[in-house]
Design an enzyme around this catalytic site. Structure first.
Site, PDB file in Angstrom:
ATOM      1  N   GLY A  45      -8.666 -35.551 -26.076  1.00  0.00           N
ATOM      2  CA  GLY A  45      -9.569 -34.710 -25.312  1.00  0.00           C
ATOM      3  C   GLY A  45      -8.759 -33.794 -24.409  1.00  0.00           C
ATOM      4  O   GLY A  45      -7.624 -34.116 -24.036  1.00  0.00           O
ATOM      5  N   GLN A  50      -7.221 -28.442 -17.246  1.00  0.00           N
ATOM      6  CA  GLN A  50      -5.887 -28.933 -17.629  1.00  0.00           C
ATOM      7  C   GLN A  50      -5.004 -27.838 -18.205  1.00  0.00           C
ATOM      8  O   GLN A  50      -3.795 -28.023 -18.341  1.00  0.00           O
ATOM      9  CB  GLN A  50      -6.009 -30.060 -18.660  1.00  0.00           C
ATOM     10  N   CYS A 100      -4.252 -39.871 -19.975  1.00  0.00           N
ATOM     11  CA  CYS A 100      -4.615 -38.472 -19.750  1.00  0.00           C
ATOM     12  C   CYS A 100      -3.360 -37.627 -19.916  1.00  0.00           C
ATOM     13  O   CYS A 100      -2.295 -37.994 -19.402  1.00  0.00           O
ATOM     14  CB  CYS A 100      -5.175 -38.317 -18.337  1.00  0.00           C
ATOM     15  N   LEU A 101      -3.467 -36.504 -20.596  1.00  0.00           N
ATOM     16  CA  LEU A 101      -2.295 -35.650 -20.803  1.00  0.00           C
ATOM     17  C   LEU A 101      -1.760 -35.113 -19.475  1.00  0.00           C
ATOM     18  O   LEU A 101      -0.586 -34.765 -19.383  1.00  0.00           O
ATOM     19  CB  LEU A 101      -2.640 -34.491 -21.750  1.00  0.00           C
ATOM     20  N   HIS A 142     -14.672 -38.782 -19.545  1.00  0.00           N
ATOM     21  CA  HIS A 142     -13.350 -38.469 -18.969  1.00  0.00           C
ATOM     22  C   HIS A 142     -13.189 -36.952 -18.822  1.00  0.00           C
ATOM     23  O   HIS A 142     -12.736 -36.454 -17.787  1.00  0.00           O
ATOM     24  CB  HIS A 142     -12.273 -39.079 -19.880  1.00  0.00           C
ATOM     25  N   GLU A 143     -13.579 -36.204 -19.867  1.00  0.00           N
ATOM     26  CA  GLU A 143     -13.414 -34.742 -19.829  1.00  0.00           C
ATOM     27  C   GLU A 143     -14.375 -34.092 -18.839  1.00  0.00           C
ATOM     28  O   GLU A 143     -14.011 -33.155 -18.130  1.00  0.00           O
ATOM     29  CB  GLU A 143     -13.597 -34.139 -21.227  1.00  0.00           C
ATOM     30  N   HIS A 146     -13.075 -34.166 -15.491  1.00  0.00           N
ATOM     31  CA  HIS A 146     -12.113 -33.081 -15.228  1.00  0.00           C
ATOM     32  C   HIS A 146     -12.837 -31.815 -14.767  1.00  0.00           C
ATOM     33  O   HIS A 146     -12.353 -31.093 -13.894  1.00  0.00           O
ATOM     34  CB  HIS A 146     -11.319 -32.731 -16.491  1.00  0.00           C
TER      35      HIS A 146
HETATM   36 ZN    ZN Z   1      -7.633 -36.251 -18.788  1.00  0.00          ZN
END
Ligand code: ZN
Length: 186
Positions: A45, A50, A100-101, A142-143, A146
């Site tokens: 994701g 991000q 998470c990236l 999760h997204e 963000h």
């Molecule tokens: Zn993330």
């Protein structure tokens, strides 16, 4: 085009986001770049903040991973979430190990509802109202976090966060090794 990813500690991850307009310039290209960036970093994701865009846009994509050969199969599922909104949370909650990236090398169990009802537009601006479950429900929550300036570590217990403090500070300070490109400037 692969885009650099904004790491934890950078205030850009905390900014408010605005809805994507249907005439947003080069939207299809932006979405394609987000998928490319996500897959190149082995993510499932990626949300617009991000990649340093304060927009309500996220992509989710799944591919089977073969541990023996350390390779991915073809994409089995993709969801482009434009202006998503969670309408309802399921009553049942579960822990799931999230990463998470933007928070490299940290994986922690996070408690969230197992299902969520989400309203969103797809890449063609067609509206959908769907109940997500399984991994999709997890990644979508999760997204969407963000898009609201939240990172998964915000949802950990104060004790757990204290234990992670040094590693989170290292990420904030750029002291982390990842195979994908992080955005270093604030
Ligand atoms: Zn993330």
């Amino acid at each position: 085009m692969i885009l650099p990813i904004v790491p934890f500690g950078n205030p850009r991850l905390r900014r408010p986001t605005v809805d994507v307009a249907p005439d947003y310039p080069n939207l299809k290209e932006l979405i394609a770049n987000m998928y490319e960036t996500m897959y190149a970093a082995d993510g499932v994701g990626l949300a617009a903040p991000q990649i340093d865009l304060s927009l309500r846009l996220a992509v989710v994509g799944f591919r089977p991973y073969d541990e023996k050969t350390d390779t991915y199969g073809p994409v089995t599922e993709e969801h482009t979430l434009i202006n998503p909104e969670i309408l309802e949370y399921g009553d049942e909650k579960e822990f799931f190990n999230e990463g998470c990236l933007s928070v490299p090398d940290i994986h922690e169990d996070v408690l969230r509802p197992k299902t969520v009802k989400v309203r969103y537009m797809d890449a063609d601006f067609v509206e959908h109202v769907e109940t997500f479950d399984g991994l999709l429900a997890r990644v979508a929550q999760h997204e969407i976090d963000h898009l609201n300036g939240k990172v998964f570590v915000d949802r950990l217990s104060p004790l757990r966060r204290t234990m992670l403090k040094r590693r989170l500070n290292d990420i904030s300070a750029g002291k982390v090794n990842v195979k994908y490109k992080l955005k270093r400037s604030k």
